[in-house]
Design an enzyme around this catalytic site. Structure first.
Site, short mmCIF file in Angstrom:
data_model
loop_
_atom_site.label_atom_id
_atom_site.label_comp_id
_atom_site.label_asym_id
_atom_site.label_seq_id
_atom_site.Cartn_x
_atom_site.Cartn_y
_atom_site.Cartn_z
N LYS A 9 26.68 8.38 54.20
CA LYS A 9 25.73 9.37 53.69
C LYS A 9 24.83 8.79 52.58
CE LYS A 9 28.59 13.39 54.85
NZ LYS A 9 29.04 14.72 54.39
N TYR A 49 24.08 19.54 62.03
CA TYR A 49 25.09 20.38 61.37
C TYR A 49 24.97 21.85 61.78
CZ TYR A 49 26.84 16.71 58.22
OH TYR A 49 27.45 15.58 57.70
N ASN A 112 29.85 13.17 49.61
CA ASN A 112 31.21 12.68 49.89
C ASN A 112 31.24 11.42 50.76
OD1 ASN A 112 30.58 13.92 52.30
ND2 ASN A 112 32.50 15.06 52.48
N HIS A 115 30.68 10.85 56.83
CA HIS A 115 31.02 11.89 57.81
C HIS A 115 31.71 11.20 58.97
CE1 HIS A 115 30.64 15.13 60.77
NE2 HIS A 115 30.28 14.17 61.61
N GLU A 126 28.21 14.05 69.12
CA GLU A 126 27.56 13.45 67.95
C GLU A 126 27.02 12.06 68.28
OE1 GLU A 126 30.15 15.88 64.58
OE2 GLU A 126 30.28 13.69 64.63
P1 CMP Z 1 31.03 16.51 56.68
O1 CMP Z 1 32.23 15.85 57.26
O2 CMP Z 1 29.75 15.76 56.76
O3 CMP Z 1 30.83 17.94 57.37
C1 CMP Z 1 30.15 19.00 56.73
C2 CMP Z 1 29.89 18.72 55.28
O4 CMP Z 1 29.62 19.86 54.48
C3 CMP Z 1 31.14 18.12 54.66
O5 CMP Z 1 31.32 16.81 55.14
C4 CMP Z 1 30.82 18.26 53.17
O6 CMP Z 1 30.10 17.17 52.66
C5 CMP Z 1 29.91 19.50 53.13
N1 CMP Z 1 30.51 20.62 52.43
C6 CMP Z 1 30.06 21.20 51.29
N2 CMP Z 1 30.85 22.21 50.91
C7 CMP Z 1 31.84 22.30 51.83
C8 CMP Z 1 32.98 23.15 51.98
N3 CMP Z 1 33.25 24.14 51.12
N4 CMP Z 1 33.80 22.94 53.05
C9 CMP Z 1 33.53 21.95 53.94
N5 CMP Z 1 32.46 21.12 53.84
C10 CMP Z 1 31.63 21.28 52.79
#
Ligand code: CMP
Length: 137
Positions: A9, A49, A112, A115, A126
């Site tokens: 990311k 998403y 974070n 993904h 995906e």
């Molecule tokens: P990712 O695996 O990319 O999938 C969706 C993303 O939403 C997740 O990682 C997080 O970075 C983001 N996100 C933000 N808030 C939340 C939450 N409360 N629960 C899950 N994903 C979240």
């Protein structure tokens, strides 16, 4: 052999830790079958998403994912979907096990670092979202 989709990311790309993250994959039995650095458009991020579009964090998630380039890759290996998720650690870096990618490189639940596809079925979707068959080697 399974394939899964990984995204490094914008936060991790800005930190210049692409190589360190790829090393985690390669050192743990995953192989890079395809890779590219791209800037997602708003439409790309919203479509990728779409499953989260009713969630309260959707707007912030899209803004974050278009805030800079990302590195998308196809990882291949035995149990690649589960292996990648194990290496990533929990979605929220505060809950991620020590030594995982998110524990070591992520800042917050939004920023974070990575993904990874959450199932084989989603991995196929995906991968097809980002890569043509001829790009996967
Ligand atoms: P990712 O695996 O990319 O999938 C969706 C993303 O939403 C997740 O990682 C997080 O970075 C983001 N996100 C933000 N808030 C939340 C939450 N409360 N629960 C899950 N994903 C979240």
């Amino acid at each position: 052999m399974e394939k899964t989709l990984s995204i490094i990311k914008p936060d991790a790309v800005k930190k210049n830790v692409i190589g360190k993250i790829i090393d985690r994959f390669e050192s743990n039995g995953l192989r890079v079958a395809a890779i590219k650095k791209i800037q997602l458009s708003r439409a790309d991020a919203e479509a990728f998403y779409a499953v989260h579009k009713e969630r309260p964090f959707f707007g912030e998630l899209v803004e974050f994912m278009i805030s800079g380039p990302v590195v998308v890759s196809v990882l291949e290996g035995e149990n690649a979907v589960a292996k990648n998720r194990e290496l990533m650690g929990a979605t929220d870096p505060k809950e991620a096990a020590p030594g995982t990618i998110r524990a070591d490189f992520a800042e917050s639940i939004d920023a974070n670092a990575v993904h990874g596809s959450d199932s084989l079925e989603n991995a196929e979707k995906e991968i097809a979202f980002f890569f043509a068959q001829r790009e996967i080697l």
